[in-house]
Each structure stands twice: as C-alpha cells, then as structure tokens.
Design an enzyme around this catalytic site. Structure first.
Site, PDB file in Angstrom:
ATOM      1  N   ASP A   1       0.873  -1.179   0.000  1.00 25.86           N
ATOM      2  CA  ASP A   1       0.000   0.000   0.000  1.00 25.86           C
ATOM      3  C   ASP A   1       0.909   1.228   0.000  1.00 25.86           C
ATOM      4  OD1 ASP A   1      -1.793  -2.098   0.542  1.00 25.86           O
ATOM      5  OD2 ASP A   1      -3.032  -0.852   1.851  1.00 25.86           O
TER       6      ASP A   1
ATOM      7  N   LYS B   1      -6.990   3.610  -3.134  1.00 23.33           N
ATOM      8  CA  LYS B   1      -7.345   3.541  -1.717  1.00 23.33           C
ATOM      9  C   LYS B   1      -7.584   4.941  -1.182  1.00 23.33           C
ATOM     10  CE  LYS B   1      -5.224   1.996   2.669  1.00 23.33           C
ATOM     11  NZ  LYS B   1      -4.038   1.299   3.234  1.00 23.33           N
TER      12      LYS B   1
ATOM     13  N   LYS C   1     -10.175   0.314  -2.348  1.00 22.34           N
ATOM     14  CA  LYS C   1     -10.034  -0.019  -0.932  1.00 22.34           C
ATOM     15  C   LYS C   1     -10.436   1.178  -0.090  1.00 22.34           C
ATOM     16  CE  LYS C   1      -6.739  -1.379   2.684  1.00 22.34           C
ATOM     17  NZ  LYS C   1      -5.382  -1.897   2.999  1.00 22.34           N
TER      18      LYS C   1
END
Length: 226
Positions: free
Chosen positions: A89, A151, A180
């Site tokens: 991430d 995300k 996400k």
C-alpha cells in the site's frame, strides 16, 4: 458473502510492540481475513506468524505522507518484497498531485509497481487533502501506472473513507481496478454501505467487532451497538 476476505487487518499504529503485531496476526489467522497490513519493520514478524495460514502479508511504502523520493519508495518496495510482503500500500505524492504534476505522480507509482515484481499495489490518495477533481485525476494516474487498487486514506489524516469518495473512485477507474476503503471503517454497517458503493477491500482495526456483528446477524441475533 465472505466479509472476512474483504478485510486487511491494520497493524500500523506507531506504538505497537512486536508482541502486539504477533497478537494481531493471531487474530487475522483465526478470523481468516484477506491480509494484515503491518509497518515495514514488521514484515518479517508477520511473515513468520502467518506462514501456512492463507492470510497475506501487506505493508506500506512512502507512508504516511507520500513525500519520500521515488528512488527511496522503489528501494523500500524491493526490500519489503524480499522480506516476504505480498501486497504494497503506497502513498502517492500528495503535494505533486495537488500541483497537477501528473508525470511525477505517474512515474512515482510506476516505479513502485515495477519494484513490487507482480505483487498487488494499492495506491493511497489521502482524500482528506484533495478536491474531487484531484481524486479523479489521482485514480486515473494510478490505473495508468499499473496499480491494482486505489485507496482512500492512510488512517492518519483528518478524514477517512466516505460514501461519496468510494462512489467517485469507483467511477474513475476501470472495472479491473479495485477500490479499498480505509479510515473510519469501524462497524459492519459502514463496511456494507461502502461495499455496496464499490469498495472490495477494507482497512480496519475493529476487525473482530465487525466479524462478530456479521456472525450474529447471520444467526438472527440483534446487531451490536457501536
């Protein structure tokens, strides 16, 4: 619906000890979530703890501000993959995105994607600092650079995932790029609402609360009050 396999159990708070991380991995293994998301220094700890469990080891690059040099992000990613990370991430360069420096943002993400050597890369936009137009631009650049997910948040900014942002991000990328939600996903109702809007993975610390609530509802019990 397998709620557990939508959750990345978050273990990113700076005060966590190695024992805290191991306990978090035990929860992740017992509840069979998709992954844990640990600090870079904890990848080896999590890899050992989760061997054979089917739970992936995720970690972060350029976290939480996104402003480390691209060469450092790429080197960090290579080291994390070598240490056993399955998912990365990364935080894009928030300031450069706000500048409109699309080339920098693209190349920064692409360098991490290349360094990840086929592992899943999720690009964190940190929406609390962006306009809607900048969120859309960030999502589109992330897709062009080869990211697998976009995300919402690190969880360390003033705001987290919102319904409006999930809807915006889902519409901004192609169907093969997933969304996400992270930051403020503390209840089953929030998770389900954001899932309906298009989020397929959720960063959460309240994993057990969410999954216990889901199990109770499946058995016709009263939902918990949070």
């Amino acid at each position: 619906m397998n709620i557990a396999k939508m959750i990345d159990h978050s273990l990113l708070r700076p005060e966590l000890t190695s024992d805290d991380v191991r306990r978090g991995c035990e929860i992740a293994a017992r509840r069979q979530v998709a992954s844990v998301c640990v600090r870079p220094s904890d990848v080896e700890v999590a890899t050992i703890a989760l061997t054979g469990t089917g739970v992936l080891v995720g970690t972060v690059a350029g976290f939480p501000h996104g402003d480390t040099r691209t060469t450092i992000k790429a080197a960090e990613t290579r080291a994390l993959v070598d240490a056993g990370a399955d998912e990365i991430d990364m935080v894009l360069h928030i300031g450069r995105l706000r500048d409109g420096d699309t080339g920098y943002v693209h190349d920064d993400i692409a360098a991490v994607v290349a360094a990840a050597r086929g592992r899943i890369v999720k690009v964190i936009l940190e929406n609390a600092y962006l306009t809607d137009e900048q969120k859309i631009l960030g999502c589109r650049i992330a897709e062009q650079a080869g990211a697998h997910f976009v995300k919402t948040s690190t969880g360390f900014a003033p705001g987290g995932a919102t319904l409006a942002d999930i809807q915006l991000m889902r519409a901004a990328v192609s169907p093969h790029v997933e969304v996400k939600a992270a930051g403020g996903v503390r209840t089953l109702d929030v998770l389900l609402t954001l899932h309906e809007a298009g989020a397929t993975r959720f960063g959460a610390t309240a994993t057990e609360t969410i999954l216990d609530d889901y199990a109770a509802r499946q058995h016709g019990e009263q939902p918990t009050t949070v």
